[in-house]
Design a protein around this motif. Structure first.
Motif, short mmCIF file in Angstrom:
data_model
loop_
_atom_site.label_atom_id
_atom_site.label_comp_id
_atom_site.label_asym_id
_atom_site.label_seq_id
_atom_site.Cartn_x
_atom_site.Cartn_y
_atom_site.Cartn_z
N LYS A 135 1.57 1.44 14.54
CA LYS A 135 0.24 1.89 14.11
C LYS A 135 0.35 2.84 12.92
O LYS A 135 -0.49 2.82 12.03
CB LYS A 135 -0.49 2.61 15.25
CG LYS A 135 -1.03 1.72 16.32
CD LYS A 135 -1.79 2.58 17.31
CE LYS A 135 -2.39 1.74 18.41
NZ LYS A 135 -3.11 2.56 19.38
N ARG A 136 1.38 3.68 12.94
CA ARG A 136 1.51 4.70 11.90
C ARG A 136 2.07 4.17 10.59
O ARG A 136 1.71 4.64 9.52
CB ARG A 136 2.38 5.84 12.41
CG ARG A 136 1.74 6.64 13.53
CD ARG A 136 2.53 7.89 13.86
NE ARG A 136 3.92 7.63 14.15
CZ ARG A 136 4.43 7.50 15.36
NH1 ARG A 136 3.65 7.61 16.41
NH2 ARG A 136 5.70 7.27 15.54
N VAL A 137 2.95 3.19 10.63
CA VAL A 137 3.58 2.69 9.41
C VAL A 137 2.57 2.12 8.41
O VAL A 137 2.63 2.46 7.23
CB VAL A 137 4.69 1.67 9.73
CG1 VAL A 137 5.15 0.94 8.49
CG2 VAL A 137 5.86 2.37 10.38
N PRO A 138 1.60 1.28 8.81
CA PRO A 138 0.63 0.79 7.82
C PRO A 138 -0.18 1.92 7.17
O PRO A 138 -0.60 1.79 6.02
CB PRO A 138 -0.28 -0.15 8.63
CG PRO A 138 0.55 -0.57 9.79
CD PRO A 138 1.43 0.61 10.09
N LEU A 139 -0.40 3.00 7.89
CA LEU A 139 -1.14 4.12 7.32
C LEU A 139 -0.35 4.79 6.19
O LEU A 139 -0.94 5.38 5.29
CB LEU A 139 -1.47 5.14 8.41
CG LEU A 139 -2.37 4.65 9.55
CD1 LEU A 139 -2.50 5.73 10.61
CD2 LEU A 139 -3.73 4.22 9.02
N MET A 140 0.96 4.68 6.25
CA MET A 140 1.80 5.29 5.22
C MET A 140 1.71 4.55 3.89
O MET A 140 2.02 5.11 2.85
CB MET A 140 3.26 5.33 5.69
CG MET A 140 3.48 6.13 6.97
SD MET A 140 2.88 7.81 6.88
CE MET A 140 4.07 8.53 5.80
N ARG A 141 1.26 3.32 3.91
CA ARG A 141 1.16 2.53 2.68
C ARG A 141 0.22 3.18 1.67
O ARG A 141 0.43 3.11 0.47
CB ARG A 141 0.67 1.11 3.04
CG ARG A 141 0.49 0.21 1.86
CD ARG A 141 0.02 -1.15 2.25
NE ARG A 141 -1.17 -1.01 3.10
CZ ARG A 141 -1.69 -1.98 3.83
NH1 ARG A 141 -1.12 -3.14 3.85
NH2 ARG A 141 -2.76 -1.79 4.55
N ASP A 142 -0.84 3.80 2.16
CA ASP A 142 -1.83 4.40 1.28
C ASP A 142 -1.51 5.85 0.91
O ASP A 142 -2.27 6.48 0.18
CB ASP A 142 -3.22 4.35 1.94
CG ASP A 142 -3.64 2.90 2.18
OD1 ASP A 142 -3.25 2.03 1.40
OD2 ASP A 142 -4.36 2.66 3.18
N LYS A 143 -0.42 6.37 1.40
CA LYS A 143 -0.05 7.75 1.10
C LYS A 143 0.79 7.82 -0.17
O LYS A 143 1.50 6.88 -0.51
CB LYS A 143 0.77 8.36 2.27
CG LYS A 143 0.06 8.36 3.59
CD LYS A 143 -0.97 9.44 3.62
CE LYS A 143 -1.61 9.48 5.01
NZ LYS A 143 -2.67 10.40 5.11
N THR A 144 0.71 8.93 -0.84
CA THR A 144 1.53 9.17 -2.02
C THR A 144 2.51 10.27 -1.68
O THR A 144 2.12 11.34 -1.19
CB THR A 144 0.66 9.62 -3.21
OG1 THR A 144 -0.31 8.61 -3.46
CG2 THR A 144 1.51 9.83 -4.45
#
Length: 190
Positions: free
Chosen positions: A175-184
């Motif tokens: 669940k957390r890994v896809p959220l990291m895609r939008d992080k800088t």
């Protein structure tokens, strides 16, 4: 004490009966608890897979038992047809024997898992009919192997995590890994 030999014992715990066999010919083998093991022969491939299991390298075990009596093979076949055996526990053990061929101590468990598939085949030859019972047994490390080369899904990741560490909280890595895609990621500017 001199160790004369080893016996490979196999317990197949079906829903309402336990089938016990040992690798070899001859009579019934009785362990130190009084359990009776009937003789059968494991194929050479099965023995190599048991060796891999002893070394901790096997996540799946294909046991092929030959020279089982026709009635025993028929029983396994009819049992599988009437009641599913998938998920039934299988335990492979080594029993050390003393110089009188008697059990010396408790058997050593070298592989445990669950039946994934069962198959019974009969081979006819000049010597008569030989029955072969093939068991595909998986253990808790099966989830590591994904045949298509893909990654674990969220459901698979959770199941794998629960298998390896049952007391840990629910794994939310997927669940957390896809959220990291939008992080800088910004590095500190000292």
């Amino acid at each position: 004490m001199t160790i004369k030999s080893l016996r490979i014992l196999c317990d197949v715990e079906l829903p309402d009966v336990t089938i016990r066999v040992w690798n070899g010919g001859g009579g019934v083998f009785i362990d130190s608890d009084g359990n009776e093991y009937k003789p059968a022969q494991f194929t050479e491939d099965a023995l190599q897979q048991i060796e891999a299991a002893i070394n901790g390298e096997a996540f799946m075990l294909g046991l092929s038992l030959v020279s089982t009596t026709g009635s025993a093979a028929d029983y396994v076949w009819e049992y599988d047809e009437s009641m599913p055996v998938q998920g039934s526990p299988v335990v492979v053990k080594l029993q050390i024997l003393d110089e009188r061929e008697q059990p010396d101590g408790e058997p050593i468990v070298v592989f445990s898992g669950e039946i994934d598939n069962i198959d019974v085949a009969d081979d006819a030859s000049e010597d008569g009919i030989t029955s072969r019972v093939n068991l595909e047994v998986t253990n808790r490390f099966t989830l590591r192997n994904i045949t298509n080369g893909g990654v674990l899904s969220d459901v698979d990741q959770r199941a794998y995590s629960k298998t390896l560490n049952p007391s840990a909280p629910d794994d939310e890595f997927c669940k957390r890994v896809p959220l990291m895609r939008d992080k800088t990621v910004s590095w500190p500017n000292w």
